[in-house]
Design an enzyme around this catalytic site. Structure first.
Site, mmCIF file in Angstrom:
data_model
loop_
_atom_site.group_PDB
_atom_site.id
_atom_site.type_symbol
_atom_site.label_atom_id
_atom_site.label_comp_id
_atom_site.label_asym_id
_atom_site.label_seq_id
_atom_site.Cartn_x
_atom_site.Cartn_y
_atom_site.Cartn_z
ATOM 1 N N GLU A 197 58.744 51.627 24.505
ATOM 2 C CA GLU A 197 59.353 50.812 23.437
ATOM 3 C C GLU A 197 58.430 50.648 22.232
ATOM 4 O O GLU A 197 58.898 50.450 21.112
ATOM 5 C CB GLU A 197 59.780 49.446 23.973
ATOM 6 N N PHE A 200 65.630 37.727 36.620
ATOM 7 C CA PHE A 200 65.021 39.048 36.643
ATOM 8 C C PHE A 200 64.896 39.590 35.212
ATOM 9 O O PHE A 200 65.849 39.586 34.448
ATOM 10 C CB PHE A 200 65.879 39.994 37.484
ATOM 11 N N GLN A 201 63.733 40.056 34.842
ATOM 12 C CA GLN A 201 63.430 40.606 33.518
ATOM 13 C C GLN A 201 63.731 39.625 32.390
ATOM 14 O O GLN A 201 64.154 40.018 31.308
ATOM 15 C CB GLN A 201 64.157 41.932 33.295
ATOM 16 N N LYS A 206 73.262 39.275 27.803
ATOM 17 C CA LYS A 206 74.135 40.335 28.312
ATOM 18 C C LYS A 206 75.618 39.956 28.261
ATOM 19 O O LYS A 206 76.467 40.789 27.944
ATOM 20 C CB LYS A 206 73.729 40.681 29.748
ATOM 21 N N MET A 227 35.204 54.812 14.548
ATOM 22 C CA MET A 227 35.045 53.654 13.681
ATOM 23 C C MET A 227 34.197 52.586 14.361
ATOM 24 O O MET A 227 33.349 51.938 13.738
ATOM 25 C CB MET A 227 36.438 53.105 13.325
HETATM 26 C C1 LIG Z 1 40.200 50.501 9.657
HETATM 27 C C2 LIG Z 1 40.814 49.876 8.441
HETATM 28 C C3 LIG Z 1 40.114 49.853 7.244
HETATM 29 C C4 LIG Z 1 40.695 49.361 6.081
HETATM 30 N N1 LIG Z 1 40.014 49.438 4.910
HETATM 31 C C5 LIG Z 1 40.641 49.150 3.756
HETATM 32 C C6 LIG Z 1 40.034 49.406 2.490
HETATM 33 O O1 LIG Z 1 38.912 49.885 2.401
HETATM 34 N N2 LIG Z 1 40.737 49.143 1.369
HETATM 35 C C7 LIG Z 1 42.018 48.642 1.431
HETATM 36 O O2 LIG Z 1 42.638 48.478 0.390
HETATM 37 N N3 LIG Z 1 42.584 48.337 2.602
HETATM 38 C C8 LIG Z 1 41.947 48.596 3.759
HETATM 39 N N4 LIG Z 1 42.584 48.346 4.949
HETATM 40 C C9 LIG Z 1 43.927 47.749 4.927
HETATM 41 C C10 LIG Z 1 43.867 46.232 4.848
HETATM 42 O O3 LIG Z 1 43.615 45.714 6.121
HETATM 43 C C11 LIG Z 1 45.214 45.653 4.315
HETATM 44 O O4 LIG Z 1 46.273 46.099 5.118
HETATM 45 C C12 LIG Z 1 45.522 46.084 2.903
HETATM 46 O O5 LIG Z 1 44.391 45.993 2.087
HETATM 47 C C13 LIG Z 1 46.616 45.219 2.326
HETATM 48 O O6 LIG Z 1 47.200 45.858 1.248
HETATM 49 P P1 LIG Z 1 47.975 45.055 0.120
HETATM 50 O O7 LIG Z 1 47.120 44.002 -0.470
HETATM 51 O O8 LIG Z 1 48.561 46.080 -0.781
HETATM 52 O O9 LIG Z 1 49.081 44.218 0.887
HETATM 53 P P2 LIG Z 1 50.398 44.535 1.683
HETATM 54 O O10 LIG Z 1 50.169 44.179 3.100
HETATM 55 O O11 LIG Z 1 50.979 45.849 1.365
HETATM 56 O O12 LIG Z 1 51.276 43.361 1.081
HETATM 57 C C14 LIG Z 1 52.005 43.517 -0.072
HETATM 58 C C15 LIG Z 1 51.995 42.279 -0.942
HETATM 59 O O13 LIG Z 1 52.986 42.505 -1.929
HETATM 60 C C16 LIG Z 1 53.949 41.482 -1.926
HETATM 61 N N5 LIG Z 1 55.247 42.059 -2.220
HETATM 62 C C17 LIG Z 1 56.165 42.596 -1.381
HETATM 63 N N6 LIG Z 1 57.239 43.016 -2.050
HETATM 64 C C18 LIG Z 1 57.008 42.739 -3.351
HETATM 65 C C19 LIG Z 1 57.757 42.936 -4.545
HETATM 66 N N7 LIG Z 1 58.969 43.498 -4.524
HETATM 67 N N8 LIG Z 1 57.216 42.523 -5.699
HETATM 68 C C20 LIG Z 1 55.974 41.947 -5.745
HETATM 69 N N9 LIG Z 1 55.236 41.729 -4.649
HETATM 70 C C21 LIG Z 1 55.742 42.130 -3.468
HETATM 71 C C22 LIG Z 1 53.871 40.861 -0.563
HETATM 72 O O14 LIG Z 1 54.322 39.532 -0.622
HETATM 73 C C23 LIG Z 1 52.389 40.998 -0.231
HETATM 74 O O15 LIG Z 1 51.666 39.926 -0.766
HETATM 75 C C24 LIG Z 1 41.998 48.813 6.133
HETATM 76 C C25 LIG Z 1 42.686 48.789 7.334
HETATM 77 C C26 LIG Z 1 42.127 49.330 8.484
HETATM 78 C C27 LIG Z 1 42.917 49.328 9.749
HETATM 79 C C1 LIG Z 2 45.365 49.099 19.702
HETATM 80 C C2 LIG Z 2 44.001 49.030 19.143
HETATM 81 N N1 LIG Z 2 42.940 48.809 19.957
HETATM 82 C C3 LIG Z 2 41.697 48.764 19.453
HETATM 83 C C4 LIG Z 2 41.460 48.925 18.116
HETATM 84 C C5 LIG Z 2 40.040 48.870 17.551
HETATM 85 N N2 LIG Z 2 39.673 50.164 16.986
HETATM 86 C C6 LIG Z 2 39.732 50.401 15.653
HETATM 87 S S1 LIG Z 2 39.317 51.956 15.246
HETATM 88 C C7 LIG Z 2 38.995 52.361 16.854
HETATM 89 C C8 LIG Z 2 38.532 53.733 17.236
HETATM 90 C C9 LIG Z 2 39.555 54.764 17.003
HETATM 91 O O1 LIG Z 2 39.137 55.968 17.586
HETATM 92 P P1 LIG Z 2 39.809 57.345 17.188
HETATM 93 O O2 LIG Z 2 41.285 57.220 17.263
HETATM 94 O O3 LIG Z 2 39.177 58.414 17.982
HETATM 95 O O4 LIG Z 2 39.456 57.475 15.656
HETATM 96 P P2 LIG Z 2 38.070 57.753 14.920
HETATM 97 O O5 LIG Z 2 37.565 56.446 14.424
HETATM 98 O O6 LIG Z 2 37.153 58.374 15.903
HETATM 99 O O7 LIG Z 2 38.444 58.668 13.799
HETATM 100 C C10 LIG Z 2 39.220 51.247 17.679
HETATM 101 C C11 LIG Z 2 39.008 51.244 19.126
HETATM 102 C C12 LIG Z 2 42.600 49.123 17.302
HETATM 103 N N3 LIG Z 2 42.505 49.234 15.976
HETATM 104 N N4 LIG Z 2 43.844 49.196 17.840
#
Ligand SMILES: Cc1cc2nc3c(=O)[nH]c(=O)nc-3n(C[C@H](O)[C@H](O)[C@H](O)COP(=O)(O)OP(=O)(O)OC[C@H]3O[C@@H](n4cnc5c(N)ncnc54)[C@H](O)[C@@H]3O)c2cc1C
Ligand SMILES: Cc1ncc(C[n+]2csc(CCOP(=O)(O)OP(=O)(O)O)c2C)c(N)n1
Ligand SMILES: [Mg+2]
Lengths: 164, 583
Positions: B50, B112-113, B162, B479
């Site tokens: 799912e 159940f479930q 259901k 990472m």
């Molecule tokens: C490993 C990892 C590393 C990351 N590193 C970075 C990084 O280096 N840089 C980075 O940028 N992010 C990074 N992120 C992502 C970060 O965590 C956030 O998800 C991201 O920065 C949020 O983007 P955003 O501000 O565009 O918001 P979003 O989550 O896209 O939110 C959108 C915003 O726009 C508003 N909005 C929605 N619709 C409308 C509309 N029609 N008009 C006006 N406003 C609207 C919403 O209310 C909200 O406030 C990383 C994520 C991971 C998993």
């Molecule tokens: C479901 C989940 N569990 C744990 C994490 C924490 N986490 C972030 S990046 C990462 C490693 C990812 O490894 P891989 O997919 O091999 O990518 P790489 O960083 O090596 O490119 C982990 C464990 C996560 N983001 N999501």
């Protein structure tokens, strides 16, 4: 600062948990929360007492407004409002002098004795939180059997109202 | 028309224009599955878990802008869907998830479930409903779609006991064309006076920055953003979620900002005097430590959600409104205004930005005998001519994808930003491919992430969704390893992926093509081969440099101008300084 926020909420199962869940999930303080239906059975009126910096209060009201079940919201603290809370106190009342003293105290606070037995009184008191606190303080601690407080309700003064 | 609850659900989905339904059957939804089997307007995609259903629907939604729809059973079906629901919630993606529930009379009896799906999902949905009355079913479904797709979008769960779906109880059905909800008003129009103030501030800026995000994509405002930014001639940076809204190859785009953004974007953020933020939410990956964020800037913040404004960073000019509407108004005002841009200040500002750019913060070792992950993404860009739909998982590979595959169009870059859900990429790619069967769809992943929803390879075969899996295989939870290298003195705790499967054989076992490469010289041909096999899912297992790191990086507690830069950039910086080209 302490804020008193009033809400009109859809009278639906789950609405209360959405609101209390929001406070716990986001780590907001909740001092008290009261809720009951209004003259319109599809709507509940809720009063929440909360504390926080202006910034946090702003987030709280915005997040509450965002909940789909919240129809309308007002931070009463921004206007002129009345706040009241209700309390029941059950006290030991054995012996003439003690009973007389409780009577006297209750008169001063305009409390009402609403149930009487040979050994206890049950007292009802309405007022601000401070007044209820003061009454409890005035009553000898070891006389108190139990205290039930409703939490505060608020309403705006004058013609302004929180309605649809 | 007299229909049973199950038939109402299916008929409603047709009337709502839903073409794809991602799901998995079980006891509580058997009646619905029976109704589903008797028609073929709504295509059901049987996933293998799912979580896969929710991510696939999510990918579909991100690529098309239409809501993704799922159907799962009660109990474990619903709980398995939670990760996908939370993923969509954090990135504001419109999903409608129908969960089966035990019969109404059994609710609360630990049947159940049985699981309280409304309770379990409450913290990670925009809204949810429990259907208590068959007569309200159609109306509730309409509300779910309405809430999910309007305002700031998000997932909505509809929990359906259901008995509500029983085949023998039929009631009249009419498609509810319109719905009114007194407690929900998603339409905010930017205040004209605030818009005017914002424009004055922007035009008076000497060091302006535009910072846009996912809200531009959700709000279908890319066109308006492009016009606006080009008219101003100002630099723009975008968040991970905003990439593609403004073209990634346009010279005015100075790269992503934030933790792994470009040096120039982050330096410009730090130094700017007016920041125009639109459709982004000042996430902590963006701001670094908030006390040192944009110290010289007046901040304008446009967002459709009032709660996003001044949540973490105080806005000097808050504008609550939809991005498209506000930008349209601003473009009009820009045409009429007498105010002039300070041309010489803007030129000087661009010069400073160019100096930061010249340090090449994404530089990586191009002479190595090992495949550099960055090179693999660049190769993918070349082979797909920069025009593929790219989904990704979470980790270093996700950052390389964002850094080295510039997107020129919105909705091409599909990744989990807010929740950072490993396992997202493959099912999401499947969803995208179903929406756009004629387009190239690739999933950039890692050997860790891909194993979190690997079972969907089976779904890819059944529904002929030939996606390309680009596995940047560094044999590490890279990472996490990088953080342990930087902040835990290389104590690599449980990040080594021992006993990895043979991905080529695995792909073949699922009926797909597997290709492995480990030499830079073979990369190009392998990539070409993968995309030539138009109707095959190809698993391209790329053995990359194990120790590669993502640069630059803002570590915890640091500001935008205190980035950790790569060893290569350090050398470049030193030589520019020696030549007197950098102070
Ligand atoms: C490993 C990892 C590393 C990351 N590193 C970075 C990084 O280096 N840089 C980075 O940028 N992010 C990074 N992120 C992502 C970060 O965590 C956030 O998800 C991201 O920065 C949020 O983007 P955003 O501000 O565009 O918001 P979003 O989550 O896209 O939110 C959108 C915003 O726009 C508003 N909005 C929605 N619709 C409308 C509309 N029609 N008009 C006006 N406003 C609207 C919403 O209310 C909200 O406030 C990383 C994520 C991971 C998993
Ligand atoms: C479901 C989940 N569990 C744990 C994490 C924490 N986490 C972030 S990046 C990462 C490693 C990812 O490894 P891989 O997919 O091999 O990518 P790489 O960083 O090596 O490119 C982990 C464990 C996560 N983001 N999501
Ligand atoms: Mg890895």
């Amino acid at each position: 600062m302490r804020h008193i926020v009033s809400l009109l909420v859809e009278n639906e199962a789950g609405a209360l948990s959405r609101i209390s869940g929001l406070f716990s999930a986001r780590g907001y303080n909740i001092e008290s929360l009261t809720v009951a239906t209004t003259e319109d059975s599809t709507l509940s009126r809720m009063t929440i007492i909360t504390t926080g910096s202006d910034r946090i209060i702003e987030q709280i009201t915005k997040q509450l407004n965002k909940l789909v079940d919240v129809v309308k919201l007002q931070d009463m603290t921004e206007g002129n409002f009345i706040e009241r809370e209700m309390m029941f106190v059950k006290v030991k009342a054995d012996g003439e002098s003690k009973r007389a003293e409780i009577h006297r105290l209750s008169d001063i606070f305009r409390a009402r004795i609403i149930d009487v037995t040979d050994t206890t009184f049950c007292i009802e008191l309405t007022g601000s939180g401070d007044k209820l606190d003061a009454y409890i303080k005035a009553m000898h601690e070891n006389n108190i059997v139990e205290v039930v407080r409703s939490g505060s309700m608020g309403i705006l003064r004058g013609e302004k109202a929180l309605t649809l | 028309m007299e229909l049973s609850g199950s038939e109402i659900i299916i008929q409603f989905l047709k009337d709502e224009g839903v073409k794809h339904l991602f799901g998995y059957p079980g006891g509580a939804v058997l009646h619905i599955y029976d109704a589903l089997q008797k028609q073929d307007d709504v295509m059901h995609i049987l996933v293998r878990h799912e979580q896969g259903a929710t991510h696939a629907a999510d990918g579909y939604a991100r690529a098309t802008g239409k809501p993704g729809v799922c159907l799962v059973t009660s109990g474990p079906g619903a709980t398995n869907a939670v990760t996908g629901i939370a993923t969509a919630y954090m990135d504001s993606i419109p999903l409608v998830v129908l969960t089966g529930q035990v019969p109404s009379h059994a609710i609360g009896s630990d049947a159940f479930q049985e699981v309280d799906a409304v309770g379990v999902t409450r913290p990670c949905v925009k809204h949810n409903f429990l259907v208590k009355d068959l007569n309200k079913l159609a109306e509730t479904l309409k509300k779910a779609f309405y809430v999910a797709t309007t305002g700031r979008p998000g997932p909505v769960v509809v929990d359906i006991p259901k008995d509500i779906t029983a085949p023998h109880i039929k009631i009249p059905y009419v498609y509810p064309e319109k719905i009114e909800m007194r407690s929900y008003n998603p339409n905010f129009k930017g205040h004209p006076r605030q818009i005017k103030r914002a424009l004055e501030l922007l035009l008076g800026a000497k060091r302006p920055m535009i910072y846009s995000g996912g809200g531009i994509i959700m709000g279908e405002a890319s066109e308006e953003l492009r016009k606006f930014v080009r008219k101003l001639g100002y630099p723009i940076t975008q968040t991970l979620m905003g990439l593609g809204a403004f073209p990634g190859t346009d010279p005015q785009f100075i790269g992503m900002l934030g933790m792994h953004g470009t040096y120039e974007a982050n330096m410009a953020m730090h130094e700017c005097d007016v920041l125009f933020c639109i459709g982004a939410r000042f996430d902590d990956r963006i701001t670094g430590v908030t006390s040192k964020f944009c110290p010289y800037a007046q901040i304008i913040h446009v967002d459709i959600d009032p709660a996003s404004i001044s949540k973490t960073i105080n806005a000097d000019v808050p504008i609550v409104g939809g991005a498209r509407q506000v930008l349209t108004e601003m473009l009009k005002a820009l045409d009429k205004t007498e105010l002039k841009i300070d041309k010489s200040a803007i030129d000087a500002w661009w010069k400073r930005i160019a100096a930061w750019q010249s340090q090449d913060s994404f530089a990586y070792d191009k002479t190595s005998e090992l495949i550099q992950p960055q090179a693999a993404v660049e190769e993918l860009y070349r082979v797909t001519k920069g025009d593929a739909y790219i989904t990704s998982d979470v980790g270093q590979h996700q950052m390389y994808a964002a850094q080295f595959y510039p997107f020129d169009k919105p909705r091409r870059w599909i990744n989990s930003g807010g929740l950072g859900t490993m396992g997202f990429g493959l099912p999401a790619a499947m969803g995208v491919k179903l929406a756009f069967p004629d387009k190239d769809v690739a999933c950039i992943t890692g050997e860790g992430s891909i194993q979190m929803c690997i079972q969907e390879l089976s779904t890819c075969l059944q529904y002929k969704t030939p996606v390309k899996i680009i596995n940047l295989n560094n044999r590490y939870l890279g990472m996490v390893r990088q953080w342990q290298e930087f902040f835990y003195e290389k104590r690599y705790s449980h990040v080594y992926m021992d006993s990895l499967p043979d991905f080529v054989k695995l792909a073949e076992a699922y009926g797909h093509v597997g290709i492995q490469v480990d030499k830079p010289a073979d990369l190009h041909d392998a990539m070409v081969e993968a995309f030539k096999l138009k109707d095959r899912t190809v698993f391209l297992d790329i053995i990359t440099d194990q120790e590669a790191n993502v640069y630059p990086m803002i570590s915890a507690g640091k500001a935008h101008n205190e980035m950790d830069i790569s060893p290569l950039q350090q050398l470049k910086q030193a030589s520019l300084k020696a030549k007197g080209e950098l102070v």
